[in-house]
Scaffold this motif. Structure first.
Motif, PDB file in Angstrom:
ATOM      1  N   GLU A  23      11.179 -31.492 -17.951  1.00  0.00           N
ATOM      2  CA  GLU A  23      12.534 -31.336 -17.434  1.00  0.00           C
ATOM      3  C   GLU A  23      13.191 -30.068 -17.979  1.00  0.00           C
ATOM      4  N   GLY A  24      13.137 -29.903 -19.280  1.00  0.00           N
ATOM      5  CA  GLY A  24      13.777 -28.729 -19.870  1.00  0.00           C
ATOM      6  C   GLY A  24      15.286 -28.769 -19.798  1.00  0.00           C
ATOM      7  N   ALA A  25      15.848 -29.924 -19.448  1.00  0.00           N
ATOM      8  CA  ALA A  25      17.299 -30.062 -19.293  1.00  0.00           C
ATOM      9  C   ALA A  25      17.661 -31.531 -19.472  1.00  0.00           C
ATOM     10  N   GLY A  26      18.965 -31.817 -19.454  1.00  0.00           N
ATOM     11  CA  GLY A  26      19.421 -33.195 -19.631  1.00  0.00           C
ATOM     12  C   GLY A  26      19.606 -33.482 -21.100  1.00  0.00           C
ATOM     13  N   ALA A  27      18.656 -34.178 -21.690  1.00  0.00           N
ATOM     14  CA  ALA A  27      18.707 -34.456 -23.128  1.00  0.00           C
ATOM     15  C   ALA A  27      18.587 -33.152 -23.912  1.00  0.00           C
ATOM     16  N   GLU A  28      19.358 -33.042 -25.006  1.00  0.00           N
ATOM     17  CA  GLU A  28      19.317 -31.824 -25.818  1.00  0.00           C
ATOM     18  C   GLU A  28      17.913 -31.518 -26.313  1.00  0.00           C
ATOM     19  N   SER A  29      17.121 -32.560 -26.627  1.00  0.00           N
ATOM     20  CA  SER A  29      15.763 -32.335 -27.128  1.00  0.00           C
ATOM     21  C   SER A  29      14.896 -31.622 -26.094  1.00  0.00           C
ATOM     22  N   HIS A  30      15.120 -31.895 -24.816  1.00  0.00           N
ATOM     23  CA  HIS A  30      14.373 -31.208 -23.763  1.00  0.00           C
ATOM     24  C   HIS A  30      14.849 -29.769 -23.613  1.00  0.00           C
ATOM     25  N   ALA A  31      16.154 -29.577 -23.587  1.00  0.00           N
ATOM     26  CA  ALA A  31      16.708 -28.230 -23.439  1.00  0.00           C
ATOM     27  C   ALA A  31      16.305 -27.344 -24.615  1.00  0.00           C
ATOM     28  N   ASP A  32      16.272 -27.908 -25.819  1.00  0.00           N
ATOM     29  CA  ASP A  32      15.903 -27.124 -27.004  1.00  0.00           C
ATOM     30  C   ASP A  32      14.461 -26.649 -26.932  1.00  0.00           C
ATOM     31  N   ARG A  33      13.576 -27.509 -26.454  1.00  0.00           N
ATOM     32  CA  ARG A  33      12.167 -27.116 -26.338  1.00  0.00           C
ATOM     33  C   ARG A  33      12.017 -25.957 -25.345  1.00  0.00           C
ATOM     34  N   LEU A  34      12.649 -26.089 -24.177  1.00  0.00           N
ATOM     35  CA  LEU A  34      12.524 -25.033 -23.170  1.00  0.00           C
ATOM     36  C   LEU A  34      13.131 -23.729 -23.675  1.00  0.00           C
ATOM     37  N   ARG A  35      14.237 -23.822 -24.401  1.00  0.00           N
ATOM     38  CA  ARG A  35      14.869 -22.619 -24.952  1.00  0.00           C
ATOM     39  C   ARG A  35      13.924 -21.914 -25.923  1.00  0.00           C
ATOM     40  N   GLY A  36      13.268 -22.684 -26.797  1.00  0.00           N
ATOM     41  CA  GLY A  36      12.321 -22.079 -27.719  1.00  0.00           C
ATOM     42  C   GLY A  36      11.155 -21.429 -26.997  1.00  0.00           C
ATOM     43  N   PHE A  37      10.699 -22.078 -25.912  1.00  0.00           N
ATOM     44  CA  PHE A  37       9.575 -21.566 -25.116  1.00  0.00           C
ATOM     45  C   PHE A  37       9.939 -20.249 -24.435  1.00  0.00           C
ATOM     46  N   THR A  38      11.053 -20.235 -23.718  1.00  0.00           N
ATOM     47  CA  THR A  38      11.423 -19.035 -22.954  1.00  0.00           C
ATOM     48  C   THR A  38      11.784 -17.867 -23.870  1.00  0.00           C
ATOM     49  N   THR A  39      12.450 -18.152 -24.977  1.00  0.00           N
ATOM     50  CA  THR A  39      12.831 -17.086 -25.907  1.00  0.00           C
ATOM     51  C   THR A  39      11.593 -16.426 -26.508  1.00  0.00           C
ATOM     52  N   ALA A  40      10.655 -17.234 -26.993  1.00  0.00           N
ATOM     53  CA  ALA A  40       9.453 -16.685 -27.620  1.00  0.00           C
ATOM     54  C   ALA A  40       8.582 -15.956 -26.601  1.00  0.00           C
ATOM     55  N   ALA A  41       8.468 -16.496 -25.386  1.00  0.00           N
ATOM     56  CA  ALA A  41       7.671 -15.839 -24.348  1.00  0.00           C
ATOM     57  C   ALA A  41       8.290 -14.503 -23.970  1.00  0.00           C
ATOM     58  N   GLY A  42       9.630 -14.473 -23.886  1.00  0.00           N
ATOM     59  CA  GLY A  42      10.312 -13.222 -23.562  1.00  0.00           C
ATOM     60  C   GLY A  42      10.108 -12.175 -24.636  1.00  0.00           C
ATOM     61  N   GLU A  43      10.182 -12.593 -25.897  1.00  0.00           N
ATOM     62  CA  GLU A  43       9.982 -11.660 -27.001  1.00  0.00           C
ATOM     63  C   GLU A  43       8.551 -11.121 -27.028  1.00  0.00           C
ATOM     64  N   ALA A  44       7.589 -11.954 -26.586  1.00  0.00           N
ATOM     65  CA  ALA A  44       6.182 -11.532 -26.579  1.00  0.00           C
ATOM     66  C   ALA A  44       5.820 -10.729 -25.331  1.00  0.00           C
TER      67      ALA A  44
END
Length: 338
Positions: free
Chosen positions: A193-214
């Motif tokens: 989902e990457g949204a809704g529950a904060e735990s899902h949004a936090d995971r997606l945020r970590g994923f997209t941020t690190a992928a963007g930096e790489a």
């Protein structure tokens, strides 16, 4: 047996009995032999103070509540919520508190509600809130009314900072992304989902941020039918799949096997946390574990500090804690195929 009975037996006033029992600061004025006489009578009779009376006198009855929006009681040893409950129970025991499990809240629109006509939350000194998703409106009301509580899991502000002890999902997920990139993966996918529950949004945020930096390609696909998901990811030539839910990863890995794709030689999988529902697989997934027991323990610590006045609602710092997740080496991540 009452305090008045103890007073009669020992020849002292009821006030003296109360001072000894509650260990008040002015109890130092009581002669040691008088204090010992009162304590001996208490031990002999098995007297136990009325918790409601003690609450009125000291504003604490040493009862901590546990409320959940999801049905987690009772929890088996293999249940996702069991370690949280173990940590809560162990810490409560260590500070001399009992637990009240609030299990009778009505279900409205498919979810339990804290506030209702028979709300019993105030029976406890404070409350631990447990669940993947918490109602923002109810969190706002708890803050506005000044009711002591702590959430297990990070929560967005709700009319003010929400006290919580959560897992640092962004950091744990970003570390896995960097690990995959170091092994040559340049096309990554986040499934969930990457949204809704904060735990899902936090995971997606970590994923997209690190992928963007790489500087690598990163796609986000919600889990639906495993065949359709793998069709989409194959079309995009994804070599590393990050799954929000462990069980979804097990299903996708099984579908990959049907297509003669080897895990991890042809496609790698990374699980972003522990299974929240049963998952049938022999694979040892690379990923991380959530510090569930420690989150439960520290949630009680923070609640106790709020009740003691060490920290207050509306303040940051120790009111909100993020704990590191434990990396799991696993066997589902390998060097990217050429």
């Amino acid at each position: 047996m009452t305090q008045q009975d103890i007073a009669r037996m020992t020849g002292v006033s009821q006030t003296t009995v109360s001072m000894v029992l509650n260990e008040r600061e002015d109890a130092a004025r009581i002669a040691p032999e008088t204090r010992e006489r009162v304590l001996a009578a208490i031990r002999r009779t098995g007297y136990v103070a009325d918790p409601i009376a003690r609450r009125l006198a000291a504003q604490r009855n040493r009862f901590l509540g546990v409320f959940t929006y999801e049905p987690v009681f009772p929890a088996g040893l293999g249940d996702f919520y069991h370690p949280f409950l173990v940590g809560i129970e162990e810490c409560a025991e260590s500070i001399g508190c009992d637990l009240l499990l609030f299990t009778s809240a009505p279900v409205v629109d498919g979810r339990r509600r804290i506030f209702h006509s028979d709300n019993r939350l105030r029976l406890a000194d404070g409350c631990i809130l447990l669940g993947r998703w918490l109602d923002p409106e109810e969190l706002s009301r708890l803050i506005a009314e000044g009711q002591p509580f702590v959430s297990v899991g990070r929560r967005d502000d709700a009319g003010g900072p929400v006290p919580y002890v959560g897992a640092d999902y962004p950091a744990a997920t970003a570390a896995l992304v960097r690990q995959a990139v170091e092994l040559g993966h340049r096309r990554l996918a986040y499934v969930g989902e990457g949204a809704g529950a904060e735990s899902h949004a936090d995971r997606l945020r970590g994923f997209t941020t690190a992928a963007g930096e790489a500087g690598v390609t990163a796609v986000h696909v919600r889990f639906t039918d495993p065949v359709a998901v793998l069709d989409e990811l194959s079309k995009r030539q994804v070599t590393a799949i990050f799954v929000e839910e462990f069980a979804d990863g097990a299903v996708l890995a099984e579908e990959a096997g049907r297509r003669a794709l080897r895990v991890p030689d042809d496609v790698s999988f990374l699980a972003l946390g522990d299974p929240t529902r049963p998952a049938s697989t022999d694979l040892e997934f690379t990923g991380f574990r959530i510090p569930r027991r420690e989150m439960g323990w520290q949630a009680v610590e923070v609640l106790s500090a709020i009740l003691d006045g060490t920290i207050r609602h509306g303040e940051g710092g120790e009111l909100q804690r993020l704990l590191p997740c434990e990396p799991v080496a696993g066997a589902t991540l390998a060097v990217a195929r050429a």
